[in-house]
Motif scaffolding. Structure first.
Motif, short mmCIF file in Angstrom:
data_model
loop_
_atom_site.label_atom_id
_atom_site.label_comp_id
_atom_site.label_asym_id
_atom_site.label_seq_id
_atom_site.Cartn_x
_atom_site.Cartn_y
_atom_site.Cartn_z
N LEU A 51 0.76 -1.12 0.15
CA LEU A 51 -0.05 0.12 0.24
C LEU A 51 0.64 1.23 0.10
O LEU A 51 0.57 2.21 -0.70
CB LEU A 51 -0.77 0.01 1.23
CG LEU A 51 -2.26 0.88 1.10
CD1 LEU A 51 -3.00 0.51 -0.08
CD2 LEU A 51 -2.90 0.87 2.51
N ILE A 376 -8.08 -3.56 -10.91
CA ILE A 376 -7.29 -3.24 -10.10
C ILE A 376 -6.78 -1.89 -10.85
O ILE A 376 -6.74 -1.53 -11.84
CB ILE A 376 -6.10 -3.87 -9.70
CG1 ILE A 376 -5.66 -4.67 -10.95
CG2 ILE A 376 -6.75 -5.19 -8.89
CD1 ILE A 376 -4.30 -5.61 -10.84
N HIS A 377 -6.30 -0.94 -9.86
CA HIS A 377 -5.75 0.40 -10.00
C HIS A 377 -4.33 0.26 -10.65
O HIS A 377 -3.51 0.54 -9.90
CB HIS A 377 -5.77 1.35 -8.95
CG HIS A 377 -7.33 1.51 -8.34
ND1 HIS A 377 -8.16 2.30 -9.21
CD2 HIS A 377 -7.83 1.32 -7.43
CE1 HIS A 377 -9.34 2.27 -8.48
NE2 HIS A 377 -8.99 1.88 -7.34
N HIS A 403 -15.33 -2.25 -9.00
CA HIS A 403 -13.85 -1.95 -8.28
C HIS A 403 -14.03 -2.79 -7.10
O HIS A 403 -14.67 -3.50 -6.81
CB HIS A 403 -14.03 -0.31 -7.78
CG HIS A 403 -15.17 -0.02 -7.32
ND1 HIS A 403 -16.01 -0.48 -6.04
CD2 HIS A 403 -16.23 1.00 -7.73
CE1 HIS A 403 -17.11 -0.04 -5.94
NE2 HIS A 403 -17.19 1.08 -6.83
N LEU A 404 -12.65 -2.88 -6.50
CA LEU A 404 -12.44 -3.58 -5.40
C LEU A 404 -13.09 -3.38 -4.00
O LEU A 404 -13.59 -4.47 -3.44
CB LEU A 404 -10.67 -3.37 -5.20
CG LEU A 404 -9.73 -4.32 -5.99
CD1 LEU A 404 -8.35 -3.95 -5.59
CD2 LEU A 404 -10.28 -5.79 -6.47
N TYR A 428 -1.51 -5.68 -6.15
CA TYR A 428 -2.07 -4.58 -6.10
C TYR A 428 -3.56 -4.80 -5.37
O TYR A 428 -4.32 -4.23 -4.68
CB TYR A 428 -2.23 -3.82 -7.39
CG TYR A 428 -0.92 -3.37 -7.90
CD1 TYR A 428 -0.33 -2.40 -7.51
CD2 TYR A 428 -0.58 -4.32 -8.84
CE1 TYR A 428 0.93 -2.05 -8.14
CE2 TYR A 428 0.88 -4.14 -9.57
CZ TYR A 428 1.54 -3.13 -9.18
OH TYR A 428 2.78 -2.54 -9.57
N GLU A 432 -4.82 -3.49 -1.53
CA GLU A 432 -6.12 -2.51 -1.40
C GLU A 432 -7.13 -3.30 -0.52
O GLU A 432 -7.81 -2.73 0.29
CB GLU A 432 -6.80 -2.16 -2.86
CG GLU A 432 -7.96 -1.13 -2.50
CD GLU A 432 -8.43 -0.69 -3.81
OE1 GLU A 432 -9.57 -0.15 -3.95
OE2 GLU A 432 -7.71 -0.92 -4.94
N ALA A 435 -6.30 -3.07 3.26
CA ALA A 435 -6.58 -1.98 3.65
C ALA A 435 -7.89 -1.56 4.06
O ALA A 435 -8.19 -1.19 5.30
CB ALA A 435 -5.83 -0.85 2.82
N LEU A 436 -8.65 -2.35 3.08
CA LEU A 436 -10.23 -2.22 3.37
C LEU A 436 -10.60 -2.96 4.61
O LEU A 436 -11.31 -2.80 5.40
CB LEU A 436 -11.02 -2.57 2.25
CG LEU A 436 -10.89 -1.51 1.03
CD1 LEU A 436 -11.42 -2.44 -0.34
CD2 LEU A 436 -11.40 -0.41 1.34
#
Length: 442
Positions: A51, A376-377, A403-404, A428, A432, A435-436
């Motif tokens: 991250l 993914i970004h 999106h994720l 990636y 993410e 983190a969520l």
């Protein structure tokens, strides 16, 4: 040229240099944890990050290995940037260094500032031409080699192994394990040519008679995956291995790390010094290793199913994850959140993983399974349409998410609390989603 401009910080510390396709990050994290447990001022440099870019650089602190702070990172990044710009403007450099080269220089400067005694360095790509390969390592480690980054390293195991073997030094030391014959042959030829002393880490593998260890324990509950816990008879003593890194494949990475640690306490190749790494430090370092996102079990929270995060980003990683999933109870409902980069073999990775979540297979145990696909970004990311095409080619039902965050919400809604959400395919994606999940817990 850039490091010379910066005062050659890479000469201020001893180093362990670790190359390979899979497992080099886990091995590096374990070696660094062992060194830190032995009260050696340790630096750890890994890539990529989950991250925050700060994750790539850690040094010994009051609470173990600690990430570089924002202020130090910004200051040193500016220092390296100014030096690089000056070299380009004077034509001493033909072009500005890559992002990875700049980060490597930042890490080396920080390690020198922090009076690091031993830096454990994960090679970024290949080995021969990698930015980390400017040090003179006390020990070189080569982990398992597979097919990846073929556009840069070559399309065969032999060509890729030759690039990895570029971290070897004349009269140096190599710690490795036997692997694919093609890779073995290339590495062996390079070692003979350079008069390298080879250290076989096989003696640090668990005895075949020992079964799996107890279930790994999460912060708020147990993992469904067995913990790597076993005893090793080394030099007349028994070392108790108890690693939080799950999966049978980690036994090879742990073995490489332990063998490297033993070598560090006997090798005099760097300024005639060794490191006082005791068996107790090895035990503690293995036990305290932190390497998130690798078969990491996130316990259930707020009534949701637990999550299993793994950064399997190539077919070899996908097979490793598949082997770990075989430890789960057959009746446990599973939801897969999957995405990957377009330059990876999407169809091959889908063939390895998606059939394990096929609710249309006719297997009653899989009737409550789901597959959720999401972008993914990253500019190199595979599109949802590509991912859906791979699933449809296999006849595996799949849902698309925009999106994720939406993928996670969808997976939580359709997965019963006694099931598990498996998230994989890219670092990636894992970064993410982790983190969520952590934000939900706070």
């Amino acid at each position: 040229m850039l490091l010379e401009r910066l005062g050659n910080p890479q000469h201020e510390f001893a180093s362990v240099l670790i190359a390979g396709t899979n497992g080099k990050g886990s091995t590096a994290a374990t070696v660094a944890s062992i060194a830190n447990a032995a009260h050696v001022r340790t630096g750890l440099y890994t890539s990529p990050h989950l991250l925050r870019v700060n994750e790539r650089m850690k040094t010994s602190g009051e609470e173990g290995l600690e990430e570089i702070g924002d202020e130090d990172f910004g200051r040193l990044y500016g220092l390296v940037n100014d030096a690089a710009q000056a070299l380009v403007e004077s034509s001493a450099l033909p072009h500005y260094p890559s992002f990875f080269e700049v980060l490597t220089a930042v890490a080396f400067c920080w390690f020198a500032e922090r009076d690091v005694e031993l830096a454990v360095l994960e090679v970024g790509l290949g080995g021969r031409l990698d930015a980390t390969n400017v040090v003179e390592p006390m020990v070189s480690v080569i982990t398992d080699i597979g097919i990846d980054h073929t556009e840069y390293l070559g399309k065969t195991l032999g060509l890729i192994a030759a690039e990895k073997a570029g971290i070897l030094r004349q009269d140096g030391v190599l710690v490795t394990l036997s692997q694919h014959p093609e890779a073995n042959a290339v590495i062996g030829e390079a070692a003979v040519r350079l008069n390298v002393r080879g250290v076989d880490a096989a003696r640090c593998l668990p005895p075949m008679r020992q079964g799996p260890g107890p279930r790994a324990q999460g912060q708020e509950g147990g993992s469904a995956l067995a913990r790597n816990a076993y005893g090793l008879a080394i030099d007349g003593a028994v070392i108790a291995i108890d690693s939080p890194l799950a999966g049978q494949h980690q036994q090879r990475n742990i073995a490489l790390a332990v063998a490297a640690a033993i070598e560090l306490r006997t090798n005099h190749s760097w300024r005639e010094r060794t490191f006082a790494i005791t068996n107790e430090a090895i035990e503690r370092g293995v036990r305290e290793t932190l390497w998130p996102g690798r078969l990491e079990w996130i316990p259930s929270r707020r009534g949701h199913a637990p999550m299993l995060l793994d950064v399997a980003h190539n077919p070899a990683g996908a097979w490793t994850l598949r082997a770990a999933l075989a430890q789960l109870p057959e009746s446990m409902p599973r939801t897969l959140i999957f995405s990957c980069l377009a330059d990876k073999p999407v169809e091959e990775m889908a063939q390895v993983l998606l059939p394990l979540f096929d609710s249309a297979s006719g297997d009653p145990a899989r009737a409550r399974d789901h597959v959720v696909l999401a972008p993914i970004h990253n500019p190199r990311a595979a599109t949802v349409e590509q991912l859906l095409a791979a699933a449809h080619a296999l006849g595996v039902p799949a849902h698309a998410a925009p999106h994720l965050p939406g993928a996670l919400a969808q997976a939580q809604a359709i997965t019963p609390a006694d099931g598990v959400i498996v998230a994989t395919g890219s670092i990636y994606l894992v970064g993410e989603l982790r983190a969520l999940a952590m934000a939900e817990a706070s």
